[in-house]
Design an enzyme around this catalytic site. Structure first.
Site, short mmCIF file in Angstrom:
data_model
loop_
_atom_site.label_atom_id
_atom_site.label_comp_id
_atom_site.label_asym_id
_atom_site.label_seq_id
_atom_site.Cartn_x
_atom_site.Cartn_y
_atom_site.Cartn_z
N THR A 159 0.68 -1.27 0.04
CA THR A 159 0.12 0.04 -0.05
C THR A 159 1.06 1.15 -0.13
O THR A 159 2.11 1.22 0.41
CB THR A 159 -1.01 -0.09 1.43
N THR B 136 -0.54 1.57 6.55
CA THR B 136 -0.43 0.35 5.79
C THR B 136 -0.40 -0.89 6.86
O THR B 136 0.11 -0.81 7.82
CB THR B 136 0.71 0.82 4.83
N GLY B 137 -0.96 -2.04 6.04
CA GLY B 137 -0.80 -3.01 6.95
C GLY B 137 -1.91 -3.99 6.84
O GLY B 137 -2.70 -3.84 5.92
N GLY C 192 -5.36 -4.24 7.22
CA GLY C 192 -6.49 -3.16 7.01
C GLY C 192 -7.55 -3.03 8.24
O GLY C 192 -8.09 -2.31 8.90
#
Lengths: 300, 300
Positions: B169, B220-221, B223
């Site tokens: 992302t 980011t990561g 979600g």
């Protein structure tokens, strides 16, 4: 059955007084609160209780959710709905869902059966069908004469309400005997909204939030204002910081001044306190508190 | 051109180290930071700067956004993206959008031209076309060999990554000479996600938030973990309460322990401080700080 305190509060949407019938609105809210309360009384979960209350409100054509939902710019129904379980912080939501009588049931299927929290549009409908939820034989059955008339009136004026509070969104928050809280919110959104528009309702911390460490809240009103300021998360954060449920929703409502927004919130703390706040002309609501006392309200 | 401090920081996604090439990732991030910085230098807005950075990252096939986005369960690209302007608290986002090279440009059109904050699915695509944004002649042009290979590998294993961090992302946050902050985030989401799934990226306070009263952040990561805990709103709230930008993202990351989540955040305060935190193996990032110094990073 454990013996902890339990309580439930539901709302039928914040908005202008308009032609809304106070008695019909409060009666619908009270019936929904009782449906949820019966589950709590029997030792059921807050999650099941708010779902039962939401189904009752979705099925009542008076409210802007399920049957009777507001129509989008095309004159179609698109539903948003979300359930959140304060015990696990798990949630399930749907956005811009077409063709199902009870969007909250689809949201529950997302919570129970998907690694995701939010599914939208045709992907959400496909998930629902795969989960065995039967779509409406005819989606027009969701459209009431009132919703159609309002759409025609507002369309003639160019949908002036798109930046305001829709009125009629429904929500429920509950505390069960086991000490868990949950929240549910469901809506048809704004009359004349763009197809595919997702409002605050199915967004965690915006229209709906629940956390056993604080409480549960459901919001209604101008979705874009609510989701910009994360009003239900704000209310739960206030409780975590030591506020009572009423102080928490009052604080959330005061945030709205930043964007000149209109909204209402209901809240239950993990201790069983109830909070109600709105800056619109009316927000139909009903509750059964931790002492078993019933109450209803419509205006301020 | 005013003379206030200005700075920008971008990320290229938090995730496992895997086969990701550190040099390619950091070079792509630095090029994007420079694209945004040039706009800030010339007196442009933070909103335009983060959009320019996001476009550069979307167009770089190394990242999981725009061209090179992860494929959903059907093997198709569905993009999520959002921009938020801290000066006005206005935002524009798209979820599960198909067929556009630069979803952040569609998100900007929503911010500029819609009363709504979030449009999903076919309704979002219809809005984009009406706004004059040209769809991809062939949506398969968005699919890289790497994305296809990863989808095939993960499909063979039953998409085990659906409850983890996707990696790749992209996001950007900036402070402009006029004292305004903005944030942008864009992604293809998780490989193998259900069609219609919307993650944290286009949800205010989850993957993206900006408020001149505090700062701007992009996450980011995983979600579902990020959106459950509203990590970017948490970071901005910490700044409003007096924390520095680094303390704010450290605090947000510590929240993740509640759901055993993996993620990363970048943040810029309205004073121009930068914050970076992640609990994954890597988060590619680049920045140009308020003194004009460039920097990049990949691992811890």
């Amino acid at each position: 059955v454990q013996v902890g305190r339990f309580a439930i509060i539901v709302h039928g949407g914040a908005g202008a007084r308009g032609a809304a019938d106070p008695d019909r609105n409060t009666a619908g809210c009270l019936a929904a609160a009782r449906a949820g309360h019966a589950i709590l009384q029997a030792g059921g979960t807050a999650l099941d209780a708010v779902q039962a209350a939401a189904i009752a409100l979705e099925d009542d054509p008076v409210f802007n959710a399920g049957t009777g939902a507001a129509l989008n710019a095309d004159g179609d129904v698109e539903h948003d709905a979300l359930l959140m379980d304060g015990a696990t912080l798990r949630a399930g939501g749907v956005g811009a869902l077409r063709g199902f009588q009870n969007p909250i049931v689809v949201a529950r299927a997302v919570l129970d059966g998907s690694p995701h929290c939010l599914l939208a549009g045709e992907g959400a409908a496909r998930f629902a069908r795969a989960a065995g939820i039967v779509p409406c034989a005819d989606p027009r059955a969701l459209i009431t004469d009132n919703a159609r008339r309002r759409w025609e009136e507002e369309r003639a004026k160019g949908f002036p309400g798109l930046r305001g509070a829709s009125g009629g969104t429904i929500g429920a928050v509950a505390l069960d005997r086991h000490g868990h809280v949950a929240a549910a919110t469901s809506t048809g959104g704004l009359t004349g909204k763009h197809p595919g528009r997702i409002g605050d309702t199915p967004l965690l911390g915006a229209g709906t939030y629940a956390d056993d460490a604080s409480g549960a809240a459901s919001a209604t009103g101008h979705g874009e204002a609510i989701l910009t300021l994360l009003l239900t998360k704000h209310a739960c954060d206030r409780i975590a910081a030591g506020a009572g449920a009423q102080g928490a929703v009052d604080s959330a409502l005061s945030e709205l001044g930043r964007v000149h927004g209109h909204a209402g919130l209901i809240c239950i703390s993990a201790k069983g306190e109830l909070g109600i706040a709105f800056n619109t002309e009316r927000m139909a609501r009903a509750w059964i508190d931790a002492n078993g006392r019933e109450g209803v309200g419509f205006g301020a």
